[in-house]
Enzyme design. Structure first.
Site, PDB file in Angstrom:
ATOM      1  CE  LYS A  77      -3.897   2.030   2.564  1.00 25.87           C
ATOM      2  NZ  LYS A  77      -4.829   1.860   3.708  1.00 25.87           N
ATOM      3  CB  SER A 155      -8.098   3.972   2.833  1.00 27.12           C
ATOM      4  OG  SER A 155      -7.281   3.259   3.755  1.00 27.12           O
ATOM      5  CB  SER A 179      -8.906   1.320   5.804  1.00 25.52           C
ATOM      6  OG  SER A 179      -9.597   2.538   5.843  1.00 25.52           O
TER       7      SER A 179
END
Length: 492
Positions: A77, A155, A179
């Site tokens: 990420k 997210s 998330s």
């Protein structure tokens, strides 16, 4: 089955048996990534790094020095600092930032032999539930209905999309209010948010420091156990890192939950809950009961205050954390007019660099921390948080081992569906997940079924603090009973 479709556990077995090489596995993933531009999951590609790490992993495998993640290709990420590789948190304000250091999580994974394929899309500064606030554009769910592009959740949307589309064998995510777990549920993958303090936050760009926690996103519960074992560590550089040994999570997956007590919180039966979610929840409870567990109705009375408390605490911490982005030391700096001073530089840089959702949360956070409102909002929210944690403590003290809830209030929705809606409508996506962050507990999302449109739905298991092993064991029982093997039809 293509090599990029292997689970981590199966790839590990084949790598150690010398049936395949890390280089072959990595090339299969790189080819899949190149063919999946429509998903916009990978936003910074690092094929040279991946090939170098794969060659090093093959050397370790040949020498018989092969940790659990040796040769396993992963996506990282964009919130994790990676030495010499762009790390933007999907924000314009960090344009051009290339850290000179490695985050604790990526360093741990690399030490365990993992291969980095590239950096993954996400909501800007991890603020969002649909991956639509990213400077890179939307990440797209590999699952589709009637040709409509769907959100992969947020997210960690890029991470979820990449794992679901077989672009990597696993991915790192972060979870501040859901998330990891919400995107996992939206994409038919497994997402684990560990106990706060289990995984070091050092080198992970901060959103809300008392809530943020990194975790794995994988295809199976076993893979999540393997990957968490490599990610977790005691780290003196993170003052909230717990001084606890990292257990062998994979060894905890016995598949035996006889006599375990599973709590079903009545407060999670929200008004207007879709019938499909309610039916899936009941089905999940039946699966665990059939495996020998006892299903117990429980009460978590302060649940209804969780979302408001979260959306005071998280923006407050974000406004403090994001104050460091000012155009002075790194990242983007706005072009200044003659006569502009440092105040104008701050204002213009932040106006250009932060997207609307980040600006909204920074403004809310600054407001609730301001003189005259600190006690009315922030301090009150902290007291509510303590009550939410106490609810869980009391339930676990009564002998409950794990709590079963829905993971999300719906299946994946269309990209753009919330564009003109009240932002609060988007925040409601976190209704089942934020309590876990407020209480610092571990939570696991497991895919269990499909809705009427053929989209994946997940259930969430909430564990005792530091008890990820038992949580994962309950998850593997649920996973086996559900037998979820559905995959998105390839269209990208």
């Amino acid at each position: 089955m293509s090599l990029n479709e292997l689970t981590i556990a199966e790839a590990r077995r084949r790598l150690r048996a010398r049936e395949i090489t890390a280089a072959e596995l990595t090339e299969a993933c790189l080819s899949a990534i190149d063919a999946a531009g429509a998903l916009n999951a990978f936003v910074h590609h690092t094929p040279e790094i991946a090939r170098g790490q794969a060659a090093a992993a093959d050397d370790r495998l040949a020498a018989g020095d092969a940790p659990a993640m040796c040769g396993i290709p992963l996506g990282i990420k964009d919130l994790f600092c990676t030495r010499g590789v762009p790390t933007q948190a999907a924000s314009r304000i960090l344009e051009g930032f290339r850290p000179e250091y490695e985050s604790a999580v990526t360093q741990n994974l690399f030490d365990a032999g993992a291969v980095m394929l590239g950096k993954l899309n996400m909501d800007e500064f991890a603020m969002g539930s649909s991956n639509e606030t990213s400077v890179y554009g939307n990440a797209v769910n590999p699952w589709k209905v009637d040709g409509r592009p769907l959100t992969p959740g947020g997210s960690s949307g890029g991470s979820a999309a990449a794992v679901a589309a077989d672009l990597c064998l696993g991915a790192t995510g972060t979870d501040t209010g859901g998330s990891i777990r919400q995107p996992a549920a939206f994409t038919g993958t497994v997402g684990l948010k560990p106990t706060y303090g289990r995984v070091s936050r050092w080198g992970t760009i901060a959103f809300a420091s008392s809530l943020d926690q990194a975790g794995p996103m994988t295809r199976t519960v076993r893979d999540a156990a393997i990957m968490l074992g490599a990610m977790a560590s005691v780290d003196p550089r993170d003052s909230t890192s717990a001084d606890r040994p990292v257990p062998d999570y994979e060894a905890a997956l016995t598949g035996d939950i006889r006599g375990r007590r599973i709590g079903i919180p009545r407060e999670y039966r929200m008004e207007g809950m879709p019938a499909e979610i309610d039916a899936l929840w009941k089905q999940g409870a039946s699966m665990l009961r059939d495996a020998g567990a006892e299903i117990v109705d429980i009460s978590l009375p302060h649940t209804k205050y969780a979302l408001p408390a979260y959306y005071v605490i998280a923006p407050a911490e974000a406004s403090s954390n994001l104050a460091r982005y000012d155009g002075v030391r790194y990242g983007r700096r706005a072009t200044l007019a003659a006569g502009d001073g440092i105040t104008e530089m701050y204002e213009k840089t932040r106006a250009e660099g932060f997207g609307p959702e980040v600006q909204r949360r920074v403004m809310i956070g600054t407001y609730v921390l301001s003189t005259g409102f600190y006690d009315a909002y922030y301090n009150r929210a902290r007291k509510v948080r303590a009550l939410i944690k106490r609810d869980f403590d009391q339930v676990f003290a009564q002998g409950i081992d794990t709590i079963l809830t829905p993971a999300t209030p719906s299946a994946a929705f269309g990209l753009g569906a919330m564009k003109d809606a009240d932002p609060v409508a988007m925040y409601l996506n976190d209704v089942f997940t934020v309590t876990v962050n407020l209480a610092g507990l571990p939570g696991l999302a497991v895919p269990v079924g499909l809705d009427a449109q053929g989209l994946p739905l997940g259930l969430q298991l909430i564990g005792r603090p530091w008890d990820e092993g038992n949580l994962l064991n309950h998850g593997t029982v649920l996973e086996k009973a559900a037998g979820f093997v559905a995959k998105p039809q390839r269209w990208w």
